[in-house]
Design an enzyme around this catalytic site. Structure first.
Site, short mmCIF file in Angstrom:
data_model
loop_
_atom_site.label_atom_id
_atom_site.label_comp_id
_atom_site.label_asym_id
_atom_site.label_seq_id
_atom_site.Cartn_x
_atom_site.Cartn_y
_atom_site.Cartn_z
N CYS A 133 -26.20 -1.38 30.44
CA CYS A 133 -25.95 -0.26 29.53
C CYS A 133 -26.62 -0.49 28.17
CB CYS A 133 -24.46 -0.04 29.34
SG CYS A 133 -23.71 0.55 30.86
N HIS A 134 -26.30 -1.59 27.53
CA HIS A 134 -26.82 -1.81 26.18
C HIS A 134 -27.43 -3.20 26.02
CE1 HIS A 134 -23.59 1.25 25.96
NE2 HIS A 134 -24.59 1.93 25.46
N GLY A 135 -27.74 -3.84 27.15
CA GLY A 135 -28.54 -5.07 27.10
C GLY A 135 -27.84 -6.32 26.59
N TYR B 294 -25.78 8.68 19.81
CA TYR B 294 -25.82 7.53 20.71
C TYR B 294 -26.88 6.53 20.23
CZ TYR B 294 -25.54 5.22 25.30
OH TYR B 294 -25.35 4.34 26.32
#
Lengths: 169, 419
Positions: A133-135, B294
């Site tokens: 998702c966000h590494g 986001y």
């Protein structure tokens, strides 16, 4: 007015407000608390897993309280790698010995501590887990090494019921 | 609210109006004096009202067939698509309607930013609008969870986990939101309840938004106060009704194009896979209208600070009437602000683009620069600009530039120098 002693009427006002506030609180609380985990959700608190067929290096994912739990039978290289890490290199310092009581078995909640995605096995820069998702990168002990996650992956309460069975929860 | 006296003609009308002044209200809305120089950017208020009503009507009909249960939700949506008469049409209108709603609201917001509609005396209208916008985001997010596909489930997981960033009580709050230890059936049923409730809250706020608008009246492209009613105004009906109606028709063509030709282009293919708590999709992205925020969330390497930055990016808008120190409303007369305005538009578009890309390498760098600039625009550029900028002279009335042959400030200036 300020020199005057509190009057009977002021006392009555204060007392009325106080009783009113308690009353409102008592009515509102059930309406808020009904949203908390209910008895049936709490009842599913433990899961038993048979790990007798697992080869070294293999990871299985089981569901506990609706969340994935990773059970990994680590190879000796992976254990050595996890134990060789210096504490000052860690964002959330924790010894591998404290995370895996039995070094061969790593049991942890497979949820990234950033925003709750499920990290992928045997991926990332530290041969452990990688969150798509966000590494966030985790090492072979599930500790955060790189990326936005603030803490290591959580170790749930678990025990070996016998040499083949792990009870989580 | 009513700035003129109205007496119904019929005896019954008078009797009724004395007891409930609905006819006075109708008369006020019909005769409401509107600046005659409003351009098509002013038609989006009406378009947004249409969007809200469309969402409520299609939502009510979908709710007659949808089942809010983790085991049945996905199947019931497929049932709507395949079995229910015109179910596919109603669902596609509802799903694309959300996107059209946000398209219109972004144009409406950027219209306000360009023409300074948020400035005194319209601050309350603006703040009510920001609250409506926040509620729209909440409604859209919860609606996206209801089909219980992979993106529904993981989107819900990521967004609710934002609250876990709060120190000490974060985890308790997240479990309370979920009604369990992960997103599950209790989460779905409460999201359905709230998704049903929020549109009606928005409807109430829209009434307040319009009420607050009718106190000072509309801003206009020139941005100066007008006397009302006067030669500068036209009655709402029929002039604005016809103009709004025409713009709405154009908007409906775009809307219909999405519904009938590319109904899934704004969605995500992963949401046609049923929710699976054991597998996270390789690349989680929110719907397009949330992408800029986001990108801001992901550009900050710290979890708590990332959440704070994202929320601030939205809430900073509420403080805009006080951050913008310039007394001149319209960007037409603010040569420097006009340039910064377009830089901000580009900045938000860039944030939206990098929000859809993986958070690594060059994308991450661009996201960080764009995030920084977003805050600089509101916290540094706007406060300073009000003092430093040399603005152009304002016309005396909105009629003056029109009679001068051009609404452009340069034309007005030329005319003044001729005098």
């Amino acid at each position: 007015m300020s020199d005057k002693k509190p009057e009977r009427r002021e006392f009555l006002f204060t007392a009325s407000y106080a009783v009113g506030a308690v009353g409102v609180g008592a009515v509102v609380w059930p309406l808020i608390d009904q949203m908390n985990p209910d008895a049936s959700v709490k009842a599913l608190a433990s899961t038993e897993v048979d790990v007798s067929t697992m080869e070294p290096g293999k990871t299985i994912t089981v569901l506990w309280r609706g969340k994935p739990v990773f059970i990994k039978r680590r190879t000796s290289e992976e254990i050595a790698e996890a134990r060789a890490v210096k504490m000052e290199d860690l964002k959330d310092p924790q010894k591998d010995e404290d995370r895996a009581k039995n070094p061969e078995w790593l049991v942890m909640v497979g949820v990234c501590t950033h925003l709750g995605c499920v990290p992928l096995n045997d991926k990332g820069d530290y041969n452990g887990w990688f969150c798509p998702c966000h590494g966030s990168h985790y090492d072979t002990s599930g500790r955060i090494r790189k990326g936005p996650a603030p803490t290591n992956m959580e170790i749930p309460k678990y025990e070996f019921v016998n040499s083949n069975t792990i009870k989580i929860g | 609210m009513s700035d003129h006296e109205y007496t119904p003609k019929s005896k019954f009308g008078k009797w009724f109006n004395d007891r409930l002044p609905l006819l006075s209200l109708a008369s006020h809305l019909t005769d409401y004096p509107t600046p005659k120089n409003l351009n098509y950017w002013w038609t989006f208020g009406g378009i947004l009202t249409f969007c809200l009503i469309t969402q409520i009507v299609t939502g009510l009909t979908l709710a007659m067939h949808y089942i809010a249960h983790a085991d049945m939700a996905f199947e019931s949506v497929e049932h709507i698509m395949r079995d229910v008469n015109y179910g596919w049409l109603i669902r596609y209108i509802h799903a694309n309607g959300a996107s059209m709603f946000f398209l219109a609201v972004y144009i409406h917001i950027f219209r306000s930013l360009f023409y300074g509609s948020y400035k005194s005396p319209r601050e309350i209208i603006w703040i009510l609008g920001i609250i409506i916008y926040l509620l729209m985001m909440a409604a859209a997010f919860m609606g996206y969870v209801l089909p219980w596909g992979q993106m529904s489930f993981w989107g819900a997981t990521v967004i609710t986990n934002l609250f876990s960033a709060i120190p000490l009580v974060g985890e308790g709050i997240v479990n309370w939101l979920w009604g369990g230890y992960s997103v599950d059936n209790p989460t779905l049923t409460r999201f359905f309840t709230l998704h049903y409730l929020i549109p009606f809250l928005i409807l109430g706020l829209v009434v307040l938004h319009i009420w607050a608008l009718h106190v000072p009246g509309n801003n206009n492209p020139v941005g100066i106060d007008i006397k009302k009613p006067s030669k500068d105004t036209v009655p709402f009906h029929p002039y604005i009704v016809i103009k709004d109606g025409f713009a709405l028709l154009m908007f409906m063509i775009v809307f219909a194009f999405f519904v009938f030709y590319t109904p899934n282009i704004l969605g995500h293919a992963d949401n046609y896979i049923e929710a699976n708590p054991l597998v996270t999709p390789a690349h989680i992205v929110p719907e397009w209208y949330l992408l800029p925020f986001y990108a801001i969330l992901r550009s900050v390497p710290d979890k708590l600070l990332g959440v704070i930055a994202m929320l601030s990016a939205i809430l900073i808008l509420a403080a805009l009437p006080w951050l913008d120190t310039s007394k001149i409303r319209s960007a037409v007369f603010r040569p420097l602000y006009k340039q910064f305005y377009w830089i901000l538009v580009a900045d938000v578009l860039i944030l939206g683009y990098v929000g859809a890309m993986p958070a690594e390498g060059l994308y991450l760098l661009i996201a960080r620069v764009a995030t920084g600039y977003y805050f600089i625009h509101f916290l540094v550029v706007l406060p300073i600009l009000g003092f430093k900028e040399k603005t152009m002279p304002l016309p005396l009335s909105i009629t003056e530039p029109v009679l001068g042959g051009s609404p452009m400030a340069s034309a007005v200036k030329k005319k003044e120098s001729l005098n």
